[in-house]
Every structure is written in C-alpha cells, then in structure tokens.
Design a protein around this motif. Sequence first.
Motif, mmCIF file in Angstrom:
data_model
loop_
_atom_site.group_PDB
_atom_site.id
_atom_site.type_symbol
_atom_site.label_atom_id
_atom_site.label_comp_id
_atom_site.label_asym_id
_atom_site.label_seq_id
_atom_site.Cartn_x
_atom_site.Cartn_y
_atom_site.Cartn_z
ATOM 1 N N ALA A 89 0.837 -1.212 0.000
ATOM 2 C CA ALA A 89 0.000 0.000 0.000
ATOM 3 C C ALA A 89 0.864 1.250 0.000
ATOM 4 O O ALA A 89 0.561 2.222 -0.714
ATOM 5 N N VAL A 90 1.935 1.239 0.772
ATOM 6 C CA VAL A 90 2.850 2.382 0.783
ATOM 7 C C VAL A 90 3.512 2.526 -0.588
ATOM 8 O O VAL A 90 3.658 3.639 -1.106
ATOM 9 N N ALA A 91 3.896 1.408 -1.209
ATOM 10 C CA ALA A 91 4.497 1.458 -2.541
ATOM 11 C C ALA A 91 3.528 2.026 -3.563
ATOM 12 O O ALA A 91 3.907 2.834 -4.418
ATOM 13 N N VAL A 92 2.265 1.623 -3.476
ATOM 14 C CA VAL A 92 1.236 2.146 -4.390
ATOM 15 C C VAL A 92 1.132 3.660 -4.245
ATOM 16 O O VAL A 92 1.099 4.396 -5.233
ATOM 17 N N ALA A 93 1.102 4.127 -2.987
ATOM 18 C CA ALA A 93 0.980 5.565 -2.749
ATOM 19 C C ALA A 93 2.238 6.306 -3.192
ATOM 20 O O ALA A 93 2.160 7.366 -3.808
ATOM 21 N N ALA A 94 3.413 5.735 -2.890
ATOM 22 C CA ALA A 94 4.677 6.404 -3.219
ATOM 23 C C ALA A 94 4.893 6.488 -4.724
ATOM 24 O O ALA A 94 5.418 7.481 -5.222
ATOM 25 N N LEU A 95 4.492 5.449 -5.436
ATOM 26 C CA LEU A 95 4.698 5.417 -6.882
ATOM 27 C C LEU A 95 3.547 6.033 -7.657
ATOM 28 O O LEU A 95 3.602 6.118 -8.880
ATOM 29 N N ASP A 96 2.495 6.431 -6.913
ATOM 30 C CA ASP A 96 1.295 6.972 -7.543
ATOM 31 C C ASP A 96 0.823 6.026 -8.651
ATOM 32 O O ASP A 96 0.636 6.418 -9.808
ATOM 33 N N ALA A 97 0.683 4.755 -8.255
ATOM 34 C CA ALA A 97 0.337 3.695 -9.207
ATOM 35 C C ALA A 97 -1.038 3.924 -9.827
ATOM 36 O O ALA A 97 -1.940 4.456 -9.184
ATOM 37 N N PRO A 98 -1.203 3.523 -11.078
ATOM 38 C CA PRO A 98 -2.514 3.639 -11.728
ATOM 39 C C PRO A 98 -3.571 2.824 -10.990
ATOM 40 O O PRO A 98 -3.257 1.808 -10.350
ATOM 41 N N ALA A 99 -4.805 3.255 -11.081
ATOM 42 C CA ALA A 99 -5.900 2.604 -10.360
ATOM 43 C C ALA A 99 -6.025 1.121 -10.696
ATOM 44 O O ALA A 99 -6.324 0.301 -9.837
#
Length: 167
Positions: A8-18
Amino acid sequence: MAGVGLAAVAVAALDAPAGTTPLLLAGAWLGSLLPDADKADSRIYRTRRLERKVWPVRVAGRLARIPLRLLILLGHRGLTHSLAAAALVAAAAALLDPAFGAGVAIGYGSHVAADACTPSGVPLLAPLTRRRWWLLPRRTRIPTGSLRELGVAALLTAGAIAGTVML
C-alpha cells in the motif's frame, strides 16, 4: 499484514494507476501467505468466506491448493523461506501480470524478512546451505505469537497507514 502494508505504501509512493493497485495488493496478500505453505495448518489452506458460499470458487480454491500440499513434505521454515523460492514464485506470478508479480515479491519478501526476526531465523540461501540467517541480534528477536509480536505488528500497521496517508 506487513506485506500488504508495504505494498500500500508502494502504491501511494509510486502513484500507481488505479488498475494496478488491486493487483499489487492482491499479490502482496497472496505472497505473504505462500512461504508458510510448508505448514499443514497454515492460513493458505483455510477456506475463505467466498469459497464457502460460491461452489465454483470453492472448487477452484481446492484445486489450486493441491500442488501446494506437496510443500508440507519439506518441513516448516525450510526451502520456502529462501531467496530462491521468493524469486521463483515472484517470477511465476509476474508471468500472469507484472504488477501482480511485484505484489507477490513484496508480500513474500516481507514474510521471509519478518520470520528472519524470530529466534528460529530462516535458511535464506537454501538449497545451497542450511545455515539460518537473522535480521536482529539474539536478544531482540521476536518470538512468534508473543505479545512483543503483537506490539511490533501494531507499530508496523500504524506506520503503513501513516506512510500511505502522508504520500
């Protein structure tokens, strides 16, 4: 918990696509369960609510667990807790989808790292050697199921939530 929080932190940090987020988180969840497939009463063998209610999902779940059952023969915290197993499983998952594979790598790696903080350690370089590795000095290792483990889990959860919110 650590693997999904880290994902979840990686998703937020990388601003991953939905579209990537659910695959990454699902992969982290599955990856965090897989190292303990070498233990008969592991969480990976427990049926989930969806499996109990929807018969095709129940059948698929049982079929998917058949090859995993062979890992019980290896003994707990053996080969499945090694870098080789983590790389193999993550590579296989990446064949399905790269984001899913990355999630599996995060979940699997965090599980192995957490087990390396226990008194038992992990055979990180198996099958090359049986030598066990630890991430913490002897006095600070955290027994599985202890109150200290619960405290560390609570801190990690709070940190993952804070990290996700701040990003």
